[in-house]
Design a protein around this motif. Structure first.
Motif, mmCIF file in Angstrom:
data_model
loop_
_atom_site.group_PDB
_atom_site.id
_atom_site.type_symbol
_atom_site.label_atom_id
_atom_site.label_comp_id
_atom_site.label_asym_id
_atom_site.label_seq_id
_atom_site.Cartn_x
_atom_site.Cartn_y
_atom_site.Cartn_z
ATOM 1 N N THR A 186 -1.094 3.548 1.941
ATOM 2 C CA THR A 186 -0.329 2.841 1.743
ATOM 3 C C THR A 186 1.478 4.269 2.907
ATOM 4 O O THR A 186 1.318 5.435 2.921
ATOM 5 C CB THR A 186 1.133 2.960 0.473
ATOM 6 O OG1 THR A 186 1.238 4.005 0.118
ATOM 7 C CG2 THR A 186 0.256 1.680 -0.027
ATOM 8 N N TRP B 21 -4.167 7.708 -4.349
ATOM 9 C CA TRP B 21 -4.711 6.862 -3.349
ATOM 10 C C TRP B 21 -3.479 6.040 -2.796
ATOM 11 O O TRP B 21 -3.795 5.938 -1.621
ATOM 12 C CB TRP B 21 -6.002 5.801 -3.798
ATOM 13 C CG TRP B 21 -6.602 5.008 -2.895
ATOM 14 C CD1 TRP B 21 -6.366 4.095 -3.535
ATOM 15 C CD2 TRP B 21 -7.146 5.252 -2.429
ATOM 16 N NE1 TRP B 21 -6.985 3.006 -2.492
ATOM 17 C CE2 TRP B 21 -7.744 3.748 -1.645
ATOM 18 C CE3 TRP B 21 -7.833 6.136 -1.362
ATOM 19 C CZ2 TRP B 21 -8.452 3.352 -1.073
ATOM 20 C CZ3 TRP B 21 -8.323 6.567 -0.044
ATOM 21 C CH2 TRP B 21 -8.389 5.199 -0.134
ATOM 22 N N PRO B 22 -2.825 4.722 -3.328
ATOM 23 C CA PRO B 22 -1.686 4.548 -2.948
ATOM 24 C C PRO B 22 -0.605 5.637 -2.044
ATOM 25 O O PRO B 22 -0.010 4.959 -0.790
ATOM 26 C CB PRO B 22 -0.875 3.988 -4.228
ATOM 27 C CG PRO B 22 -1.947 4.485 -5.449
ATOM 28 C CD PRO B 22 -2.640 5.005 -5.103
ATOM 29 N N LEU C 12 0.185 -5.870 -6.675
ATOM 30 C CA LEU C 12 -1.131 -4.960 -6.983
ATOM 31 C C LEU C 12 -2.036 -4.364 -7.909
ATOM 32 O O LEU C 12 -3.305 -4.795 -8.255
ATOM 33 C CB LEU C 12 -0.922 -3.283 -6.856
ATOM 34 C CG LEU C 12 -1.864 -2.252 -7.089
ATOM 35 C CD1 LEU C 12 -3.061 -2.309 -5.538
ATOM 36 C CD2 LEU C 12 -1.439 -1.108 -7.134
ATOM 37 N N VAL D 230 -4.935 -0.952 -1.058
ATOM 38 C CA VAL D 230 -4.690 -0.114 -2.296
ATOM 39 C C VAL D 230 -5.986 -0.868 -3.447
ATOM 40 O O VAL D 230 -6.180 0.252 -3.864
ATOM 41 C CB VAL D 230 -3.566 -0.335 -2.740
ATOM 42 C CG1 VAL D 230 -3.048 0.547 -3.523
ATOM 43 C CG2 VAL D 230 -2.573 0.012 -1.479
#
Lengths: 269, 297
Positions: free
Chosen positions: A210, A205-206, A71, A136
């Motif tokens: 996810t 946010w992840p 990431l 992401v």
């Protein structure tokens, strides 16, 4: 008097420093002791690695590490490409509407990606990127902050170098790659350190985009692993926490000066 | 000649736009369009199978204004901001003054102050859990040494928000310190010498010379601290989940909960718009200040 106040200063500064790292020290202590020894603070109690073993078996950490690593790499590569191109345009190319567009870009500094989670989630789903690392990373790639930073760096490049390269027969892309990018190396390094540590640590946010272990980064994995509902005890949570912060923490301790310089360079505009 | 110059100008403009295209696409997708879409969807009702979405204008906003939880969350966030901003700035300044003075173990001190900055908020929350756990936690054990009763720091509304605030201050102070430290190092040493010659006390020197010179840095840090008081909520997920009885719920957490736990996107959108407004005001203040600073130079 002067000496006394100096000693007082040292004492106050060190006391605060000890308080400041105490949470980390206690986590180290707990991670290497069984739970009962950890909470009794028996200094002579036996050290153990069991917590790490249990924590390691409790979740797919290797996968989480890989995801976080991929990431931050994806985000960094995307940011480098996009902010280099845009920063160069704002610094060295003249075109109509430049100032207006630049202000539009700067607006994004205050539209935090964290705040737009609902619509960004919808957008990522629409693009078919839900539960993917690209999903992401994508909202962070066109960072207004990075564009601003690159613009500043490119602006300070002497125009003579640019002209010399053009006389040597470089096209604009060649000039960008051979003159501007190498000269902006300190800015890239600073930006990279800040970006990597931001995205290594990013969580909200992840968490939203996810949905499986194949994409979850460390922070999200750690939060699921340590959730009170799972009833994992304090020593094992400490071990898992130490484990997941270790790479960044070690990197920081080794390259401390560079980290601090990076935060400064990217902070003071 | 003129024709050639025109052609050249047009070519440059095309380069410029081409270079900007990737950034423009991504910024539109993940900043501009979502902002507009949020505003749009904040004015529609939440669709159910029986009642399709319909335009309600300010309806969602009115719902929020009459929702006591919303006001509690606003109050919590104002309190959170009102404590974390000045407290972390004060600590950051003290840290910087110390780290810049002639003290022993300076390297250790600086590292210790800055280390929390590189830790994820989630990890910070896990570390502090060990402090706050009732009975077993470090705070309770220290209290027990003095015969104090066990306190459930995170479990009671009176202390929970304070516990959250302490973690935030712990996390961000060291980060703000480095900006103060950098600014302190630019203050010429002859100012200190002159102050010493005049017989000014250290306090006078700090108050009359150092603090005014640090003003631009202070403003910069203040803006960052304001943004953080909206943004830093990750530790809530570990420590309290907004409880007990919503006493630690902050706006961004409430937006998340509204959208992803209660699946009520329109009300989440309405709150998002309000947060964006606040951020816009902060932005305006900062632009104003940046304008001023360029006048100084």
């Amino acid at each position: 008097m002067n000496r006394l106040s100096r000693h007082l200063d040292s004492f106050g500064a060190i006391l605060l420093a000890v308080i400041w790292i105490a949470p980390l020290l206690f986590a180290f202590w707990a991670a290497f002791h069984s739970t009962t020894d950890a909470v009794n603070f028996n200094l002579t109690s036996r050290l153990t690695l069991d917590n790490f073993r249990v924590a390691w078996d409790g979740a797919p950490w290797l996968r989480y590490f890989m995801n976080t690593f991929l990431l931050v790499t994806i985000v960094l590569i995307g940011q480098f490409i996009i902010t280099t191109l845009a920063g160069f345009a704002f610094a060295q190319v003249s075109f109509p509407g430049k100032d207006f567009i630049f202000i539009l870009v700067l607006l994004q500094l205050f539209i935090l990606p964290e705040v737009l989670i609902v619509e960004n989630y919808a957008m990522v789903s629409r693009l078919g990127l839900f539960d993917s690392l690209l999903g992401v990373g994508m909202p962070y790639m066109a960072s207004a902050f990075g564009i601003f930073l690159m613009r500043q760096a490119f602006k300070s490049v002497p125009i003579e170098l640019d002209e010399a390269a053009r006389i040597e027969g470089c096209g604009w892309f060649g000039v960008l790659l051979k003159v501007y990018v190498p000269l902006a190396k300190p800015t890239y390094l600073a930006y990279a350190l800040v970006s990597v540590s931001t995205h290594w640590n990013n969580f909200l946010w992840p968490l939203i985009v996810t949905n499986s272990d194949k994409t979850r980064p460390l922070t999200v994995g750690l939060s699921i692993f340590g959730a009170p509902e799972n009833g994992v005890d304090i020593s094992i949570i400490s071990a898992a926490t130490i484990m997941s912060v270790a790479p960044l923490l070690i990197a920081f301790l080794v390259f401390q000066r560079q980290f601090v310089q990076a935060f400064l360079r990217t902070g003071i505009k | 000649m003129n024709k050639y110059a025109n052609q050249e100008r047009r070519r440059r403009a095309i380069y410029g736009y081409l270079l900007l295209t990737p950034a423009a696409v991504l910024l539109s997708l993940f900043a501009f369009y979502p902002s507009v879409a949020t505003l749009w969807s904040s004015m529609f009702s939440r669709g159910t199978r029986r009642h399709p979405t319909e335009f309600v204008g300010a309806g969602n906003y009115n719902d929020l204004f009459s929702d006591p939880t919303f006001w509690l969350v606003v109050k919590n966030n104002l309190f959170y901001a009102g404590i974390t901003i000045p407290l972390s700035m004060f600590i950051a300044l003290s840290m910087a003054l110390w780290a810049n003075s002639k003290i022993s173990a300076k390297g250790f001190v600086r590292t210790a102050y800055f280390t929390p900055t590189v830790l994820p908020m989630i990890a910070a929350a896990n570390l502090w859990l060990f402090f706050y756990t009732p009975g077993l936690g470090v705070l309770d054990q220290i209290g027990a040494l003095f015969g104090l009763p066990s306190v459930n720091w995170l479990g009671q509304p009176e202390t929970a928000l304070w516990a959250i605030i302490i973690v935030t201050v712990w996390k961000e102070s060291g980060f703000f310190m480095i900006f103060y430290l950098a600014a302190l190092q630019t203050i010429p040493t002859d100012l200190k010498e002159a102050a010493d010659l005049e017989g000014a006390s250290r306090w006078t020197y700090t108050r009359r010379i150092v603090l005014p010179l640090l003003m631009p840095t202070t403003l910069f840090i203040a803006v960052n601290a304001m943004i953080n008081s909206v943004k830093l909520i990750d530790h809530l997920f570990i420590l309290t989940k907004g409880g007990p009885s919503d006493s630690t719920k902050l706006i961004l957490y409430y937006i998340w909960e509204m959208a992803f736990a209660f699946f009520d996107a329109p009300h989440a959108a309405a709150m998002t718009i309000m947060v964006l407004l606040v951020l816009g005001i902060i932005a305006a203040v900062q632009f104003f200040y940046m304008d001023k600073r360029t006048h100084y130079q």
